[in-house]
Design a protein around this motif. Structure first.
Motif, PDB file in Angstrom:
ATOM      1  N   GLN A   1       0.755  -1.190   0.076  1.00 43.68           N
ATOM      2  CA  GLN A   1      -0.113  -0.094   0.021  1.00 43.68           C
ATOM      3  C   GLN A   1       0.857   1.200  -0.027  1.00 43.68           C
ATOM      4  N   GLY A   2       0.116   2.227  -0.323  1.00 45.33           N
ATOM      5  CA  GLY A   2       0.876   3.598  -0.412  1.00 45.33           C
ATOM      6  C   GLY A   2       2.309   3.771  -1.383  1.00 45.33           C
ATOM      7  N   ALA A   3       3.203   4.241  -0.735  1.00 50.10           N
ATOM      8  CA  ALA A   3       4.449   4.179  -1.563  1.00 50.10           C
ATOM      9  C   ALA A   3       5.092   2.742  -1.930  1.00 50.10           C
ATOM     10  N   CYS A   4       4.682   1.655  -1.168  1.00 53.73           N
ATOM     11  CA  CYS A   4       5.283   0.631  -1.626  1.00 53.73           C
ATOM     12  C   CYS A   4       4.377  -0.078  -2.853  1.00 53.73           C
ATOM     13  N   SER A   5       3.367   0.367  -3.077  1.00 49.12           N
ATOM     14  CA  SER A   5       2.679  -0.227  -4.422  1.00 49.12           C
ATOM     15  C   SER A   5       3.309   0.173  -5.345  1.00 49.12           C
ATOM     16  N   GLY A   6       3.796  -0.589  -6.357  1.00 47.03           N
ATOM     17  CA  GLY A   6       4.092  -0.164  -7.563  1.00 47.03           C
ATOM     18  C   GLY A   6       5.679   0.358  -7.361  1.00 47.03           C
ATOM     19  N   CYS A   7       6.546   0.410  -6.235  1.00 46.44           N
ATOM     20  CA  CYS A   7       7.647   0.737  -5.982  1.00 46.44           C
ATOM     21  C   CYS A   7       8.641  -0.166  -6.639  1.00 46.44           C
ATOM     22  N   PRO A   8       9.695   0.319  -7.588  1.00 46.32           N
ATOM     23  CA  PRO A   8      10.834  -0.335  -7.949  1.00 46.32           C
ATOM     24  C   PRO A   8      11.535  -1.268  -6.959  1.00 46.32           C
ATOM     25  N   SER A   9      11.549  -0.873  -5.873  1.00 43.77           N
ATOM     26  CA  SER A   9      12.580  -1.643  -4.655  1.00 43.77           C
ATOM     27  C   SER A   9      11.593  -2.429  -3.956  1.00 43.77           C
ATOM     28  N   SER A  10      10.223  -2.535  -4.145  1.00 45.89           N
ATOM     29  CA  SER A  10       9.554  -3.535  -3.156  1.00 45.89           C
ATOM     30  C   SER A  10       9.781  -4.695  -3.390  1.00 45.89           C
ATOM     31  N   THR A  11      10.264  -5.159  -4.461  1.00 43.76           N
ATOM     32  CA  THR A  11      10.503  -6.848  -4.602  1.00 43.76           C
ATOM     33  C   THR A  11      11.711  -6.963  -3.681  1.00 43.76           C
ATOM     34  N   ALA A  12      12.543  -6.305  -3.793  1.00 44.45           N
ATOM     35  CA  ALA A  12      13.762  -6.339  -3.044  1.00 44.45           C
ATOM     36  C   ALA A  12      13.655  -6.248  -1.340  1.00 44.45           C
ATOM     37  N   THR A  13      12.524  -5.397  -0.945  1.00 43.29           N
ATOM     38  CA  THR A  13      11.898  -5.202   0.430  1.00 43.29           C
ATOM     39  C   THR A  13      11.275  -6.503   0.837  1.00 43.29           C
ATOM     40  N   LEU A  14      10.457  -7.119  -0.015  1.00 40.19           N
ATOM     41  CA  LEU A  14       9.863  -8.480   0.427  1.00 40.19           C
ATOM     42  C   LEU A  14      10.742  -9.377   0.582  1.00 40.19           C
ATOM     43  N   LYS A  15      11.654  -9.686  -0.276  1.00 39.76           N
ATOM     44  CA  LYS A  15      12.678 -10.759  -0.308  1.00 39.76           C
ATOM     45  C   LYS A  15      13.868 -10.672   0.504  1.00 39.76           C
ATOM     46  N   ASN A  16      14.478  -9.664   0.392  1.00 46.16           N
ATOM     47  CA  ASN A  16      15.534  -9.224   1.353  1.00 46.16           C
ATOM     48  C   ASN A  16      15.152  -9.043   2.894  1.00 46.16           C
ATOM     49  N   GLY A  17      14.291  -8.325   2.956  1.00 48.92           N
ATOM     50  CA  GLY A  17      13.724  -7.550   4.099  1.00 48.92           C
ATOM     51  C   GLY A  17      12.605  -8.832   5.127  1.00 48.92           C
ATOM     52  N   ILE A  18      11.597  -8.568   4.546  1.00 51.16           N
ATOM     53  CA  ILE A  18      10.338  -9.306   5.263  1.00 51.16           C
ATOM     54  C   ILE A  18      10.561 -10.979   5.252  1.00 51.16           C
ATOM     55  N   GLU A  19      10.745 -11.208   4.034  1.00 51.33           N
ATOM     56  CA  GLU A  19      11.099 -12.779   3.996  1.00 51.33           C
ATOM     57  C   GLU A  19      12.210 -13.419   4.845  1.00 51.33           C
TER      58      GLU A  19
END
Length: 302
Positions: free
Chosen positions: A265-283
């Motif tokens: 949501q918000g700035a995370c939606s469609g953000c170019p770096s969101s995939t890296a955040t998901l995999k390297n951060g949250i996951e």
């Protein structure tokens, strides 16, 4: 016809319970009352203080928290309190007379760039909502949020996300933010300074994928690993992404495949770096904190 439902939620303090409402109680902000004299602007709080065990009352947009004296246990009286509040609200009574006590408060609004070039974050010193809400178009906003609806009148506004003390606005490519952010910031500041309604009703559905809608999953219904995941997201992930004007909301946990589904949501939606955040951060964090319980984190809207 008002159809308010109250659900009881225990807290970490056994003298305090939260009574969550499915309708908006007040227009943003919060109120705390320590006794009946302080509650002069809240007919509901005054009524609750006549209960001899009520010590303190805290009112927000979508819940009421009550602290009790030690003369009773909540399990003995909480249903009575819940029914009293539901009856009061369903008669259309006012929770807090906000217009009578509101002062012209100085509103500050600042603009911040985010990792998503299409999104600008507008922070404020005023509490906006207790529940994150996202609007993908003007039709969604028209049902729930006069503020979001007003923002959609700017032709370049594509999406609006409202969190506790900030808004994230996604624009179309027709303009650059450096050309319009000042105008948007001024508009938001004046809107809030006039005390206009921010959210009048919580959306009943939340967009989870293009063309697909599903009910919001209440944290109260979660247990086991799913509840642990939500707690980790709330404590470690959400504060970090909120700083960048975004949010990552839990949607589901597939226990068989050990897959966590989230919504950007918000700035995370469609953000170019969101995939890296998901995999390297949250996951990675979930795998570390919940060994052998999480194989993958996926965003079902990005």
């Amino acid at each position: 016809m008002v159809n308010t439902k109250i659900t009881i939620q225990e807290t970490t303090n056994d003298t305090i319970i939260k009574l969550n409402s499915n309708t908006i109680l007040i227009n943003g902000g919060s109120y705390e009352f320590n006794n009946i004299d302080e509650a002069k602007n809240s007919p509901l709080a005054q009524q609750l203080f006549y209960l001899p065990f009520v010590k303190k009352i805290f009112v927000t947009a979508n819940f009421i928290a009550i602290q009790r004296f030690d003369i009773v246990e909540w399990k003995d009286v909480q249903e009575e309190v819940k029914e009293q509040i539901e009856a009061y609200l369903n008669e259309g009574n006012v929770v807090v007379n906000e217009e009578k006590v509101s002062k012209k408060e100085p509103i500050e609004v600042y603009a911040e760039v985010t990792p998503n070039p299409a999104v600008m974050k507008f922070g404020t010193n005023k509490a906006l909502t207790q529940t994150d809400v996202e609007f993908k178009n003007i039709d969604e906003a028209s049902e729930s949020s006069p503020l979001a609806l007003a923002l959609f009148n700017f032709p370049f506004v594509k999406e609006v996300f409202i969190s506790d003390n900030y808004l994230s606005i996604t624009k179309y490519d027709m303009v650059e933010w450096n050309e319009v952010y000042g105008e948007v910031r001024t508009f938001i500041r004046e809107y809030l300074a006039e005390g206009k309604t921010i959210i009048k009703e919580l959306p009943k559905e939340e967009l989870v994928a293009e063309g697909v809608k599903a009910p919001v999953q209440e944290k109260l219904e979660l247990e086991g690993v799913a509840a642990q995941i939500v707690d980790i997201l709330d404590e470690y992930i959400k504060p970090a992404v909120a700083g960048d004007g975004g949010n990552i909301a839990f949607r589901a946990y597939d226990e068989q495949n050990k897959v966590v589904s989230v919504i950007l949501q918000g700035a995370c939606s469609g953000c170019p770096s969101s995939t890296a955040t998901l995999k390297n951060g949250i996951e990675n964090l979930l795998k570390e904190m919940l060994p052998n319980q999480v194989n993958e984190v996926v965003a079902i809207n990005g």
